[in-house]
Design a protein around this motif. Sequence first.
Motif, PDB file in Angstrom:
ATOM      1  N   GLY A  23       0.835  -1.192   0.000  1.00 44.12           N
ATOM      2  CA  GLY A  23       0.000   0.000   0.000  1.00 44.12           C
ATOM      3  C   GLY A  23       0.866   1.237   0.000  1.00 44.12           C
ATOM      4  N   SER A  24       0.279   2.365  -0.348  1.00 42.52           N
ATOM      5  CA  SER A  24       1.028   3.622  -0.316  1.00 42.52           C
ATOM      6  C   SER A  24       0.053   4.785  -0.195  1.00 42.52           C
ATOM      7  CB  SER A  24       1.889   3.775  -1.574  1.00 42.52           C
ATOM      8  OG  SER A  24       1.081   3.937  -2.727  1.00 42.52           O
ATOM      9  N   TYR A  49       3.850  -0.639   3.543  1.00 43.60           N
ATOM     10  CA  TYR A  49       3.175   0.634   3.268  1.00 43.60           C
ATOM     11  C   TYR A  49       4.199   1.737   3.091  1.00 43.60           C
ATOM     12  CZ  TYR A  49       0.246   4.754   3.711  1.00 43.60           C
ATOM     13  OH  TYR A  49      -0.375   5.960   3.472  1.00 43.60           O
TER      14      TYR A  49
END
Length: 339
Positions: A23-24, A49
């Motif tokens: 994720g980001s 992340y």
Amino acid sequence: MKKILILGAALVATAASAASLTGSGSSFVYPLFTKVFSEYGKSGDSVNYQSVGSGAGQKALKDRVVDFAATDVPIPDADISGYPGKVLTIPAAMGAVVISYNIPGVDENLKFNGKILADIYLGKTKLWNDAALAKLNPGVKLPALPITVAHRSDGSGTTGVFTDYLSKVSPEWKTKVGSATAVQWPTGIGAKGTDGVSGVVKSTPGAIGYIELTYALNNKIDFGLVQNRTGAFVKPTIAGVQAAAANVVIPTSGITSLTNASGATTYPISTFSYAIFYQEQKYGSRTLDQAKALKKMLTYVATNGQDFSEALYYAPLPAAAQSRARALIASMTFDGKKF
């Protein structure tokens, strides 16, 4: 020997079933996500992340290079039609955007209202001893020090929240600048990420910036009180953020604004931070196991993961927000079928 072989086979099976998610996005929520995903990793699945800003996170999801993204403002209506599938948005955290500053010799928590903050960021108020600031802070010896405005240079959900607030309290700001993750700043120095703005404020006498509460506390940066709709000057706290969400109805979309909310104890620059992901999970080379792992992780973030919020100066999601998040997560599909 036979027992050892059986145990080894079980370990291999367990390792094979572990998922790795990516994720980001939002830097605002990064300190909380770092802790939440560290704890979640103890279950076997891992989450990588990257704190790249809400705008970059939205683009990564659009390009389908991450499993999910985090953003402090929803995807703009003008952009959502360009995504290759329906995007779901769930509340994942709540926090405060604080007005941080570096004024040598001033130890008090300064008071700000919407008009003075808009005037500072419009470049109209240029000195810390400006008459309007002095009037708000009687008894405080403000220096004749130039104000150095710091703002985000990247696409930022924190910028979206701050400019949303300014647009609600200042007609001039709304007309001249408006609200978005990236705007044409009338003045100031741009820095990448909340870390970047924090760094400018901490290293520059006379600087002012907008950052998340945990960054201000962890970096020992002074921050002020902001006047809310009732006229009260409120310090950013977990309780002030919770008050902002107390009377808010969470719509079926999962999206709502907390800025300039009603309530005597409300901190007026409060916000949700959201996780975004595709409703239909069968795309590219994704498998049903990946989809299930994402669903499990998102459920953890919206429920048990909230237990780590207060220690990091975030407000845990209220029950209504957790319920809405769970309902949206439950609507995920794989090849058109819920799983």
